[in-house]
Design a protein around this motif. Sequence first.
Motif, PDB file in Angstrom:
ATOM      1  N   SER A   1      63.313  81.345  56.559  1.00  0.00           N
ATOM      2  CA  SER A   1      63.159  82.337  55.489  1.00  0.00           C
ATOM      3  C   SER A   1      64.345  83.289  55.517  1.00  0.00           C
ATOM      4  CB  SER A   1      61.860  83.111  55.692  1.00  0.00           C
ATOM      5  OG  SER A   1      60.791  82.372  55.163  1.00  0.00           O
TER       6      SER A   1
ATOM      7  N   ALA B   1      51.667  70.004  56.170  1.00  0.00           N
ATOM      8  CA  ALA B   1      53.052  70.172  56.622  1.00  0.00           C
ATOM      9  C   ALA B   1      53.145  70.967  57.917  1.00  0.00           C
ATOM     10  CB  ALA B   1      53.853  70.855  55.524  1.00  0.00           C
TER      11      ALA B   1
ATOM     12  N   HIS C   1      63.283  72.756  56.581  1.00  0.00           N
ATOM     13  CA  HIS C   1      63.137  74.137  56.120  1.00  0.00           C
ATOM     14  C   HIS C   1      64.305  74.926  56.679  1.00  0.00           C
ATOM     15  CE1 HIS C   1      61.584  78.075  55.234  1.00  0.00           C
ATOM     16  NE2 HIS C   1      60.476  77.582  54.700  1.00  0.00           N
TER      17      HIS C   1
ATOM     18  N   LYS D   1      50.175  79.380  53.494  1.00  0.00           N
ATOM     19  CA  LYS D   1      50.177  80.415  54.535  1.00  0.00           C
ATOM     20  C   LYS D   1      50.834  81.718  54.074  1.00  0.00           C
ATOM     21  CE  LYS D   1      53.913  78.520  57.164  1.00  0.00           C
ATOM     22  NZ  LYS D   1      54.551  78.382  58.417  1.00  0.00           N
ATOM     23  N   CYS D   2      51.665  81.622  53.042  1.00  0.00           N
ATOM     24  CA  CYS D   2      52.408  82.798  52.599  1.00  0.00           C
ATOM     25  C   CYS D   2      51.501  83.842  51.952  1.00  0.00           C
ATOM     26  CB  CYS D   2      53.485  82.342  51.619  1.00  0.00           C
ATOM     27  SG  CYS D   2      54.530  83.663  51.062  1.00  0.00           S
TER      28      CYS D   2
ATOM     29  N   TYR E   1      53.355  86.988  52.994  1.00  0.00           N
ATOM     30  CA  TYR E   1      52.941  87.152  54.392  1.00  0.00           C
ATOM     31  C   TYR E   1      52.266  88.517  54.637  1.00  0.00           C
ATOM     32  CZ  TYR E   1      55.855  83.062  54.489  1.00  0.00           C
ATOM     33  OH  TYR E   1      56.382  81.836  54.197  1.00  0.00           O
TER      34      TYR E   1
ATOM     35  N   GLU F   1      58.704  73.316  49.226  1.00  0.00           N
ATOM     36  CA  GLU F   1      57.489  74.035  49.668  1.00  0.00           C
ATOM     37  C   GLU F   1      57.811  75.511  49.657  1.00  0.00           C
ATOM     38  OE1 GLU F   1      56.134  72.853  53.561  1.00  0.00           O
ATOM     39  OE2 GLU F   1      56.850  70.829  53.176  1.00  0.00           O
ATOM     40  N   LEU F   2      57.495  76.168  48.551  1.00  0.00           N
ATOM     41  CA  LEU F   2      57.906  77.564  48.427  1.00  0.00           C
ATOM     42  C   LEU F   2      56.762  78.524  48.732  1.00  0.00           C
ATOM     43  CD1 LEU F   2      58.906  75.813  45.658  1.00  0.00           C
ATOM     44  CD2 LEU F   2      60.564  77.637  45.782  1.00  0.00           C
ATOM     45  N   GLY F   3      57.106  79.579  49.443  1.00  0.00           N
ATOM     46  CA  GLY F   3      56.121  80.625  49.720  1.00  0.00           C
ATOM     47  C   GLY F   3      56.554  81.903  49.041  1.00  0.00           C
ATOM     48  N   ARG F   4      57.410  82.621  49.756  1.00  0.00           N
ATOM     49  CA  ARG F   4      57.923  83.916  49.325  1.00  0.00           C
ATOM     50  C   ARG F   4      58.386  83.959  47.855  1.00  0.00           C
ATOM     51  NH1 ARG F   4      59.687  87.351  53.251  1.00  0.00           N
ATOM     52  NH2 ARG F   4      59.532  86.000  55.049  1.00  0.00           N
TER      53      ARG F   4
ATOM     54  N   LEU G   1      62.826  78.816  61.617  1.00  0.00           N
ATOM     55  CA  LEU G   1      61.745  77.859  61.864  1.00  0.00           C
ATOM     56  C   LEU G   1      62.196  76.716  62.769  1.00  0.00           C
ATOM     57  CD1 LEU G   1      60.059  77.631  58.365  1.00  0.00           C
ATOM     58  CD2 LEU G   1      59.151  78.652  60.422  1.00  0.00           C
TER      59      LEU G   1
ATOM     60  N   GLY H   1      61.237  75.600  52.002  1.00  0.00           N
ATOM     61  CA  GLY H   1      61.233  76.898  51.313  1.00  0.00           C
ATOM     62  C   GLY H   1      62.488  77.681  51.645  1.00  0.00           C
ATOM     63  N   GLY H   2      62.315  78.981  51.863  1.00  0.00           N
ATOM     64  CA  GLY H   2      63.465  79.815  52.211  1.00  0.00           C
ATOM     65  C   GLY H   2      64.122  80.483  51.015  1.00  0.00           C
ATOM     66  N   PHE H   3      63.533  80.339  49.833  1.00  0.00           N
ATOM     67  CA  PHE H   3      64.119  80.940  48.627  1.00  0.00           C
ATOM     68  C   PHE H   3      63.734  82.422  48.551  1.00  0.00           C
ATOM     69  CE2 PHE H   3      63.484  76.458  47.914  1.00  0.00           C
ATOM     70  CZ  PHE H   3      64.688  76.051  47.345  1.00  0.00           C
TER      71      PHE H   3
ATOM     72  N   SER I   1      51.136  73.078  50.179  1.00  0.00           N
ATOM     73  CA  SER I   1      51.550  72.739  51.527  1.00  0.00           C
ATOM     74  C   SER I   1      50.661  73.537  52.477  1.00  0.00           C
ATOM     75  CB  SER I   1      53.032  73.120  51.671  1.00  0.00           C
ATOM     76  OG  SER I   1      53.328  73.374  52.997  1.00  0.00           O
TER      77      SER I   1
HETATM   78  N1  PLP Z   1      56.971  75.254  54.477  1.00  0.00           N
HETATM   79  C1  PLP Z   1      56.773  75.442  55.788  1.00  0.00           C
HETATM   80  C2  PLP Z   1      56.535  74.257  56.665  1.00  0.00           C
HETATM   81  C3  PLP Z   1      56.807  76.716  56.335  1.00  0.00           C
HETATM   82  O1  PLP Z   1      56.622  76.891  57.651  1.00  0.00           O
HETATM   83  C4  PLP Z   1      57.048  77.836  55.477  1.00  0.00           C
HETATM   84  C5  PLP Z   1      57.124  79.206  55.997  1.00  0.00           C
HETATM   85  O2  PLP Z   1      57.118  79.497  57.159  1.00  0.00           O
HETATM   86  C6  PLP Z   1      57.219  77.591  54.114  1.00  0.00           C
HETATM   87  C7  PLP Z   1      57.187  76.290  53.658  1.00  0.00           C
HETATM   88  C8  PLP Z   1      57.479  78.722  53.138  1.00  0.00           C
HETATM   89  O3  PLP Z   1      58.661  79.357  53.367  1.00  0.00           O
HETATM   90  P1  PLP Z   1      59.205  80.520  52.425  1.00  0.00           P
HETATM   91  O4  PLP Z   1      58.178  81.587  52.385  1.00  0.00           O
HETATM   92  O5  PLP Z   1      60.467  80.932  53.045  1.00  0.00           O
HETATM   93  O6  PLP Z   1      59.428  79.909  51.072  1.00  0.00           O
END
Ligand code: PLP
Length: 460
Positions: free
Chosen positions: A201, A112, A198, A70-71, A390, A275-278, A167, A237-239, A89
């Motif tokens: 973020s 997830a 999680h 989703k990121c 995002y 589960e990393l996004g950012r 979250l 995530g949250g890094f 994820s």
């Molecule tokens: N995993 C889940 C379930 C999430 O909802 C999110 C972001 O909202 C992430 C991972 C990714 O988070 P981040 O971008 O902070 O790494």
Amino acid sequence: MAGYLSESDFVMVEEGFSTRDLLEELTLGAPRAATGEVAAFFVADLGAIVRKHFCFLKCLPRVRPFYAVKCNNSLGVLKVLAELGLGFSCVNKAEMELVQRIGVPASRIIYANPCKQIAQIKYAAKHGVQLLSFDNEVELAKVVKSYPSAKMVLCIATDDTHSLSRLSLKFGALLKSCRHLLENAKKSHMEVVGVSFHVGSGCPDPQVYAQSIAEARLVFEIGAELGHTMHILDIGGGFPGVEGTKVRFEEITSVINSALDLYFPEGCGVDILAELGRYYVTSAFTVAVSIVAKKEVLLEQPSREEENGSVLKTFVYHLDDGVYGIFNSVLFDNIWPTPILQKKPTTEQPLYSSSLWGPAADGRDCVAEGLRLPQLHIGDWLVFENMGAYTVGTGSLLGGTQTCHITYTMSRVAWEALRGQLLPVEQDEDAEGVCKPLSCGWEITDTLCVGPVFTPASIM
Ligand code: PLP
């Protein structure tokens, strides 16, 4: 190479050629300039993602990274991460379809989302995605009915009070409900194989990871007592996505490693995921946005001059994207983007108080204000760095650009590193930042950053 990414997916560049050079070429050559039709576009340095991955492996050697689709669901990103061996994820059917379409096997996907549509649970069942998260009884009952052989991961709430984007307001079971949920799952013959969380973020306190890992240990113990064989810990995530944040990535990972060693020591049989996004994509994306309209507003005393010689007027510029599109960080994270001008102004050019606005017919669509800028013109491009998270694929809520064109690039050295899956540079433990850039020639230097602070001194 697994074949997810090929040389035809990106522009290969040699050392010394920068993102800025490429942007310059793209803006100059943009046919839009002739037709008057302009659209924001991105340049994505896939090499920056490769570098982030090697940094991740070095700092969290016991953790298997999954990418939160989703990121940023752009194809170049998904392909390079699939090539690097990441899992994915996904929070809905569209994301699962997308990663499966590029060839990622279901075994590398986790669904997830603790709140899923029944039809999408059935989609996961049909397409072999086995790992599903849940945080409440109703969700469990839905999965029992639609996908009884799923392997469930219990998502627990964290103390994300101080995170930029929280979250746990929406997701995550409280610790006191976990026993009941695990009992319920046992009664329904549902397998619960792990725990996820999680921290939100932009989490400013690494101890929240340690606390959550400790709580996950408690849930593992309750699970074992009730006869569940739990073997997955997903630390979410949250890094941070950029360097220079209040808490550095290396500080966070050092806290996590200690907590893992304490609560889930090596050899304990638990597979640790994140589960990393950012983290992966923020710094890889730079966007160019064009000025589509401009208004000069005279202040009260137009004849008087400000101290630096510029007259008292302000400029209002309209861009083709705004806070309901790629600049949504203004609304959601309270992060104001900083524009970089393509041409450095001369010292003689007066600077004016300026603001940037998006296309929505809404007074909240303000991208930046209080800027000190030389006078800009219709068709001028503004560049914004660190725009990978995002922004792409989120669509727009009100009038922003739906899909922006992305030009993917990678330096040859990064490509070779990816092909060999080897660290391309000697890591110097004492060096600032520990992980060095893969493609030093790609770092933008000598940029003119004009921040939202009302002083010409902010121009570097
Ligand atoms: N995993 C889940 C379930 C999430 O909802 C999110 C972001 O909202 C992430 C991972 C990714 O988070 P981040 O971008 O902070 O790494």
